[in-house]
Structures are given as C-alpha cells and as structure tokens.
Scaffold this motif. Sequence first.
Motif, PDB file in Angstrom:
ATOM      1  N   ALA A 184       2.496  41.088 -61.903  1.00 39.47           N
ATOM      2  CA  ALA A 184       2.336  40.994 -63.359  1.00 39.47           C
ATOM      3  C   ALA A 184       0.925  40.517 -63.703  1.00 39.47           C
ATOM      4  O   ALA A 184       0.273  39.840 -62.910  1.00 39.47           O
ATOM      5  CB  ALA A 184       3.366  40.018 -63.934  1.00 39.47           C
ATOM      6  N   ARG A 185       0.460  40.886 -64.894  1.00 41.19           N
ATOM      7  CA  ARG A 185      -0.880  40.475 -65.336  1.00 41.19           C
ATOM      8  C   ARG A 185      -0.955  38.955 -65.477  1.00 41.19           C
ATOM      9  O   ARG A 185       0.046  38.307 -65.775  1.00 41.19           O
ATOM     10  CB  ARG A 185      -1.181  41.102 -66.687  1.00 41.19           C
ATOM     11  CG  ARG A 185      -1.446  42.576 -66.624  1.00 41.19           C
ATOM     12  CD  ARG A 185      -1.355  43.168 -68.006  1.00 41.19           C
ATOM     13  NE  ARG A 185      -2.127  42.360 -68.964  1.00 41.19           N
ATOM     14  CZ  ARG A 185      -2.764  42.863 -70.025  1.00 41.19           C
ATOM     15  NH1 ARG A 185      -2.708  44.155 -70.261  1.00 41.19           N
ATOM     16  NH2 ARG A 185      -3.413  42.076 -70.836  1.00 41.19           N
ATOM     17  N   ASP A 186      -2.157  38.422 -65.298  1.00 42.98           N
ATOM     18  CA  ASP A 186      -2.269  36.958 -65.325  1.00 42.98           C
ATOM     19  C   ASP A 186      -2.186  36.381 -66.739  1.00 42.98           C
ATOM     20  O   ASP A 186      -2.124  35.174 -66.908  1.00 42.98           O
ATOM     21  CB  ASP A 186      -3.518  36.480 -64.573  1.00 42.98           C
ATOM     22  CG  ASP A 186      -4.802  36.747 -65.325  1.00 42.98           C
ATOM     23  OD1 ASP A 186      -4.762  37.471 -66.341  1.00 42.98           O
ATOM     24  OD2 ASP A 186      -5.855  36.240 -64.896  1.00 42.98           O
ATOM     25  N   VAL A 219      -4.337  37.565 -58.017  1.00 43.39           N
ATOM     26  CA  VAL A 219      -5.043  36.288 -58.191  1.00 43.39           C
ATOM     27  C   VAL A 219      -5.709  36.305 -59.561  1.00 43.39           C
ATOM     28  O   VAL A 219      -6.538  37.170 -59.850  1.00 43.39           O
ATOM     29  CB  VAL A 219      -6.098  36.084 -57.077  1.00 43.39           C
ATOM     30  CG1 VAL A 219      -6.828  34.765 -57.295  1.00 43.39           C
ATOM     31  CG2 VAL A 219      -5.445  36.122 -55.715  1.00 43.39           C
ATOM     32  N   GLY A 220      -5.304  35.373 -60.405  1.00 40.34           N
ATOM     33  CA  GLY A 220      -5.905  35.265 -61.732  1.00 40.34           C
ATOM     34  C   GLY A 220      -7.000  34.210 -61.719  1.00 40.34           C
ATOM     35  O   GLY A 220      -7.215  33.543 -60.702  1.00 40.34           O
ATOM     36  N   ASN A 221      -7.671  34.050 -62.846  1.00 40.65           N
ATOM     37  CA  ASN A 221      -8.773  33.083 -62.920  1.00 40.65           C
ATOM     38  C   ASN A 221      -8.272  31.656 -63.071  1.00 40.65           C
ATOM     39  O   ASN A 221      -9.031  30.712 -62.896  1.00 40.65           O
ATOM     40  CB  ASN A 221      -9.677  33.403 -64.128  1.00 40.65           C
ATOM     41  CG  ASN A 221     -10.376  34.722 -63.905  1.00 40.65           C
ATOM     42  OD1 ASN A 221     -10.744  35.035 -62.772  1.00 40.65           O
ATOM     43  ND2 ASN A 221     -10.534  35.494 -64.972  1.00 40.65           N
ATOM     44  N   HIS A 222      -6.984  31.521 -63.449  1.00 43.18           N
ATOM     45  CA  HIS A 222      -6.508  30.181 -63.787  1.00 43.18           C
ATOM     46  C   HIS A 222      -5.087  29.963 -63.259  1.00 43.18           C
ATOM     47  O   HIS A 222      -4.244  29.406 -63.954  1.00 43.18           O
ATOM     48  CB  HIS A 222      -6.591  29.971 -65.299  1.00 43.18           C
ATOM     49  CG  HIS A 222      -6.267  31.218 -66.085  1.00 43.18           C
ATOM     50  ND1 HIS A 222      -5.002  31.716 -66.196  1.00 43.18           N
ATOM     51  CD2 HIS A 222      -7.087  32.077 -66.749  1.00 43.18           C
ATOM     52  CE1 HIS A 222      -5.044  32.835 -66.913  1.00 43.18           C
ATOM     53  NE2 HIS A 222      -6.287  33.076 -67.265  1.00 43.18           N
ATOM     54  N   ASP A 223      -4.821  30.450 -62.049  1.00 40.89           N
ATOM     55  CA  ASP A 223      -3.457  30.380 -61.510  1.00 40.89           C
ATOM     56  C   ASP A 223      -2.971  28.937 -61.352  1.00 40.89           C
ATOM     57  O   ASP A 223      -1.840  28.616 -61.736  1.00 40.89           O
ATOM     58  CB  ASP A 223      -3.380  31.077 -60.146  1.00 40.89           C
ATOM     59  CG  ASP A 223      -3.494  32.590 -60.279  1.00 40.89           C
ATOM     60  OD1 ASP A 223      -3.506  33.079 -61.428  1.00 40.89           O
ATOM     61  OD2 ASP A 223      -3.564  33.269 -59.250  1.00 40.89           O
TER      62      ASP A 223
END
Length: 273
Positions: free
Chosen positions: A142-144, A254-258
Amino acid sequence: MRTIVITGGTDGMGAALARHFLRTGDRVVVIGRSRAKFDALLTTVTGNDKSAASRADFVAADLSLVADSRRVVEHLQANHARIDALVLAASFIRQRRHATVEGHEASWVLFFISKYLFVTGLAALLHAAERPVIVNMAVPGARDDAIDFDDLEMREGFTFARSNAQQRRANELLGILATNENPDLAYVTWGPARLVRSSFAGEAGKVMKAAAAVLGTLLGQRPDAAVSPIIGIIGTPASGRAAYRGAKKLTLTVGNHDDEDAARLATAVGDSF
Ligand SMILES: NC(=O)c1ccc[n+]([C@@H]2O[C@H](COP(=O)([O-])OP(=O)(O)OC[C@H]3O[C@@H](n4cnc5c(N)ncnc54)[C@H](OP(=O)(O)O)[C@@H]3O)[C@@H](O)[C@H]2O)c1
C-alpha cells in the motif's frame, strides 16, 4: 509440537492451513464465528488421525468487536505457554462503512485493530518460541500515505478502496512495531498470487459478488494450493519483516516516514482502544 493460532481458520485459506497443520501433527487453535464450520473442518482431518481432535481447539469470536479480540487474547495467554506461528486470516469484506455495537468502524477493527491486539497481546507467547512467525494476510504494497491519521475510522469519505489501502498500510507498520519489540520474530505480510476461490465472506454489492463468483470459478486458485507458500514460510521463518505475493518475495515498501507513522499509529490505537 508447534502451536499454531489461526484467525479466520474455519474457512477459505485459514481453514486450508488448519487442515494442513493438524495433519502434520501440530497443535492448532482456530478462531472464527462458526463452530459448525470448525466441526466440519475437524471431520475432514480426523478420519485417518484420531489424535487431530485432541490437538485442535476452537475459540468462537467476532473479531470486529474489540471486546472479543481482547477475550481471545486473554484465553490464549491463560491456556498456552508458547505460540510458534500466528496466522491472521479473518476476513469479512464490507463495501460500505459499518459501525459495530461498540461504535467502531467494523473493517478497521477486523482488519487492523484486532490484529494489533493479537500481535501486541501475544508478544510474550511469541517470545517463548524458538523461531516465532506471524503471517498477516494483508496484501502488501500500500502507498505510504494511505492512512488518514485524522480520521482513522473514516467517518468521512469511506470507500472500500480507501479502507482496504489504509488497513494494508497499517498492517505493514505493525510489522515495524512487532519486529522492533522482538528482533527474532518473522513478520510476513502476504497476499495470494491470484484470486483464491474462498468463501469471500462479506456484505458486498451485487456487482462485486458476481465478479468474485465468476472470476473465482474461472480463474481462482483452490485455497489448499494457494497456501502452499505460507506453509513454507512457517516451516523456515526468517527473522525480520518480509512481504510476499504467493511464493514471490517482494521488496518491502519503504516510505519516508515509516518509523514515525508506526509510532503515531501505536499512540492512536493506545488512545482509542
Ligand atoms: N480470496 C482471495 O482471493 C484473497 C485475495 C487477497 C487477500 N485475501 C486475504 O486472505 C485472507 C483469507 O481470505 P479468504 O478469502 O481465504 O477468507 P474467507 O474464505 O472469506 O474466510 C474468512 C474467514 O474469516 C472468518 N471471519 C469472518 N468474519 C469474522 C469475524 N467478524 N470474526 C472472526 N472471524 C471472522 C470466517 O469464519 P466464520 O464464518 O467462522 O466467522 C472465515 O474463517 C483474508 O485476510 C483476505 O483478506 C484473500
């Protein structure tokens, strides 16, 4: 003997896994709403193996209710010293927003809050296993930005697609929390390679039901075949997070703010549940 806990273990892929692990001599705890389905499942495995019934346990629960999820966690804590594998497969598809008798949004509770309560509440029992594994059947990728932190229960603008994406993202973040807490844990988000001919339990519109019935019959995989990669993952779990589509290992989103999102999610759940 391993202890394997399966939510949604009375039907579809959860039941296929329950049958498999009862046949291979494991202890299996099945959680679902229907005892009749569990009894039917048991008769399919106990024919050749009279010991299977003594290794099978059923806990009736509606996991769209927070109180039921908590009760099951307490039952497992009281009756088991160790959990080797936790499979999160309960599913009831709702195309429309539905408030439970507890006043919470049903899909958010069933597909995320219940899983959060199981993963956090059973952490000590998973620690007690040599190679603990959680298979969370939330389709990865899923999108972050799929979580609306200001309106987690989607009082405004509920759609099936938004609700589905939000719970999938939340379940990936749950993996960060769980593996931070227990670095030995294998935490796998898993989706099938293609449609699986399961019960498709839910309250869906006519179009979705018809599409699932036609596509499931024409193209769908049998649940027993679909779960074969999960059996492999549970057999040789690798600690840390992973994501799979069928037998194919995927690159983790991997998102910028996981890490921040995972912590924010834990705080939000702690504040509301
Ligand atoms: N089938 C597919 O093609 C597909 C595709 C992508 C992802 N998945 C995911 O794979 C997992 C398994 O799906 P499936 O299609 O095999 O499931 P399924 O055949 O629809 O079975 C759902 C299971 O969940 C239980 N359940 C439903 N509502 C519940 C509730 N409120 N509380 C507790 N248990 C409940 C049902 O048992 P009772 O009737 O006894 O309550 C049943 O055991 C799900 O997480 C699903 O989202 C499936």
